[in-house]
Design an enzyme around this catalytic site. Structure first.
Site, short mmCIF file in Angstrom:
data_model
loop_
_atom_site.label_atom_id
_atom_site.label_comp_id
_atom_site.label_asym_id
_atom_site.label_seq_id
_atom_site.Cartn_x
_atom_site.Cartn_y
_atom_site.Cartn_z
N SER A 73 105.69 81.85 -43.27
CA SER A 73 104.25 82.03 -43.44
C SER A 73 103.41 81.09 -42.58
O SER A 73 102.22 81.34 -42.38
CB SER A 73 103.86 81.84 -44.90
OG SER A 73 104.33 80.58 -45.36
N ASP A 78 96.02 75.98 -49.14
CA ASP A 78 96.43 76.40 -50.48
C ASP A 78 97.62 75.54 -50.91
O ASP A 78 97.90 74.52 -50.28
CB ASP A 78 96.75 77.91 -50.52
CG ASP A 78 97.95 78.28 -49.65
OD1 ASP A 78 98.67 77.37 -49.18
OD2 ASP A 78 98.18 79.48 -49.45
N HIS A 135 100.16 75.77 -47.73
CA HIS A 135 99.85 75.96 -46.30
C HIS A 135 98.74 75.04 -45.80
O HIS A 135 97.80 74.76 -46.53
CB HIS A 135 99.46 77.42 -46.05
CG HIS A 135 100.53 78.37 -46.47
ND1 HIS A 135 100.47 79.07 -47.65
CD2 HIS A 135 101.71 78.69 -45.90
CE1 HIS A 135 101.57 79.80 -47.77
NE2 HIS A 135 102.34 79.58 -46.73
#
Ligand SMILES: *[C@@H]1O[C@H](CO)[C@@H](O)[C@H](O)[C@H]1NC(C)=O
Ligand SMILES: *[C@@H]1O[C@H](CO)[C@@H](O)[C@H](O)[C@H]1NC(C)=O
Length: 386
Positions: free
Chosen positions: A35, A351, A354
């Site tokens: 991600s 978040d 990340h």
């Protein structure tokens, strides 16, 4: 006045020439990973919940739109492409939908997928607890018991390489073997993977089969990654950028597991051990495969520097996520009902897992042009002109 305009135009076209000469050094970037560099592959996985194509992700992206990036704005893949003077490599799954888009394989492809790990098992399990939380928070209860199945829907590194072999065959078909080889040997192969494996291992309250001890686990990651990097080489890659993993124990989700709010030192320790292994794989490959060149980033050291001396780099908040809910905004991921901060530029974390766009930008500045303390044996700028 018109003369000034003329000079300005001249200047602009010189700049464009300059940019295109850099981009000839690197015709394309092929991106593998998780991600941290996913630019939208998971949007195409209908049943995946490892997604970010909803607010408040993308709040600082051009047009303020969520794109599938796990970020308030751009991520490291975007900033790297900007440095190289090429467009961000599009998600593989956006290109295979239409056959004629296969022309685009020549311009770079991203295989990266949120939730992916070095081990296939990692992509299966790691978000379990989070998903139950999301489902509860959104009132979607329909999926009880099927969450496991949904979570299988990341593209594992193994599968990413399978997809790349399809791309490679298509390039050979379009260009001929020799031209395809030349193209791939000049292209940059960026690999950003491993955080999810460590996070999954140290996730509290995981159910499932008994775990190996951490040393055995990290050894298995290193062995597997070695095989996978060799496969990418065998398909024609010659210039590798490999990111070490960050100090994953310092991300907000891990801090929440520590009573004092400090980093999870065990997760950090094993992140470091994985990184040592990755460095020695790369050294070994370079001495065996003489035409292989690489650049490795000490992502761990880069992040720790930001966390320990935030004010030197314009950051203020190193613990709490910007977007989320609960303690440190890290009990619930960044979903539409979460709150998010207005001072995104001040935050290290967007978040619970990340980095913010600001951190990704700083990271890419360092890997592209930074000193050997953080990126070695050469930085990416040197790698692409070798
Ligand atoms: C979600 O809800 C179920 C039942 O309503 C509860 O048992 C579970 O602990 C909740 N999970 C989370 C992560 O909030
Ligand atoms: C929790 O954080 C403290 C620093 O605040 C650190 O000394 C300690 O080792 C951490 N505990 C764990 C279990 O990681």
């Amino acid at each position: 006045m018109s003369q000034h305009l003329y000079l300005l135009c001249c200047f602009l076209s010189f700049s464009l020439l300059f940019i295109s000469s850099i981009s000839q050094a690197v015709p394309a970037a092929y991106v593998f990973g998780d991600s941290l560099v996913d630019v939208g592959n998971n949007n195409y996985l209908l049943l995946s919940l490892a997604k970010a194509n909803f607010p408040h992700n993308g709040v600082d992206f051009p047009g303020s739109k969520p794109t599938g990036r796990f970020s308030n704005g751009k991520n490291a893949a975007d900033f790297l492409a900007m440095k190289l003077g090429i467009p961000t490599s599009p998600p593989y799954l956006s290109l295979v939908a239409a056959v004629n888009k296969r022309e685009a394989f020549l311009k770079g492809v991203s295989f990266a997928s949120g939730g992916a790990g070095i081990l296939d098992e990692t992509s299966v399990g790691f978000l379990e607890g989070t998903v139950t939380g999301i489902l509860n928070a959104t009132g979607l209860e329909i999926l009880d018991g099927t969450a496991d199945e949904l979570l299988r829907r990341s593209i594992t590194l193994h599968q990413q390489i399978e997809y790349f072999s399809i791309v490679q065959r298509e390039l050979v078909r379009q260009q001929g073997t020799k031209a395809a080889q030349t193209h791939l040997s000049k292209s940059l192969f960026a690999i950003v993977i491993g955080s999810n494996d460590i996070l999954g291992y140290f996730k509290s309250g995981t159910t499932g089969p008994p775990k190996s001890n951490p040393q055995q686990f990290v050894d298995s990651l290193i062995l597997t990654l070695k095989v996978q990097l060799k496969k990418i080489y065998d398909l024609g890659a010659r210039k590798f950028f490999v990111a070490g993993i960050t100090a994953v124990g310092c991300c907000p989700s891990q801090r929440n597991q520590n009573k004092t709010g400090g980093c999870n030192e065990e997760a950090n320790h094993w992140s470091g051990r994985l990184n040592e292994g990755v460095k020695s794989i790369l050294q070994g490959m370079q001495s065996e495969l003489l035409d292989l060149k690489y650049s490795y980033s000490d992502t761990y050291g880069i992040l720790l520097q930001l966390i320990q001396k935030p004010s030197n780099y314009g950051f203020v908040e190193v613990k709490s996520a910007c977007c989320g809910l609960g303690k440190n905004n890290a009990e619930v991921p960044c979903i539409p009902i979460s709150k998010y901060c207005s001072n995104r530029r001040d935050h290290i974390f967007w978040d619970l897992y990340h980095p913010t766009e600001a951190v990704s930008s700083k990271f890419v500045d360092t890997i592209f042009d930074g000193p050997t303390q953080y990126v070695f044996p050469v930085n990416v700028k040197q790698l692409v002109t070798m």
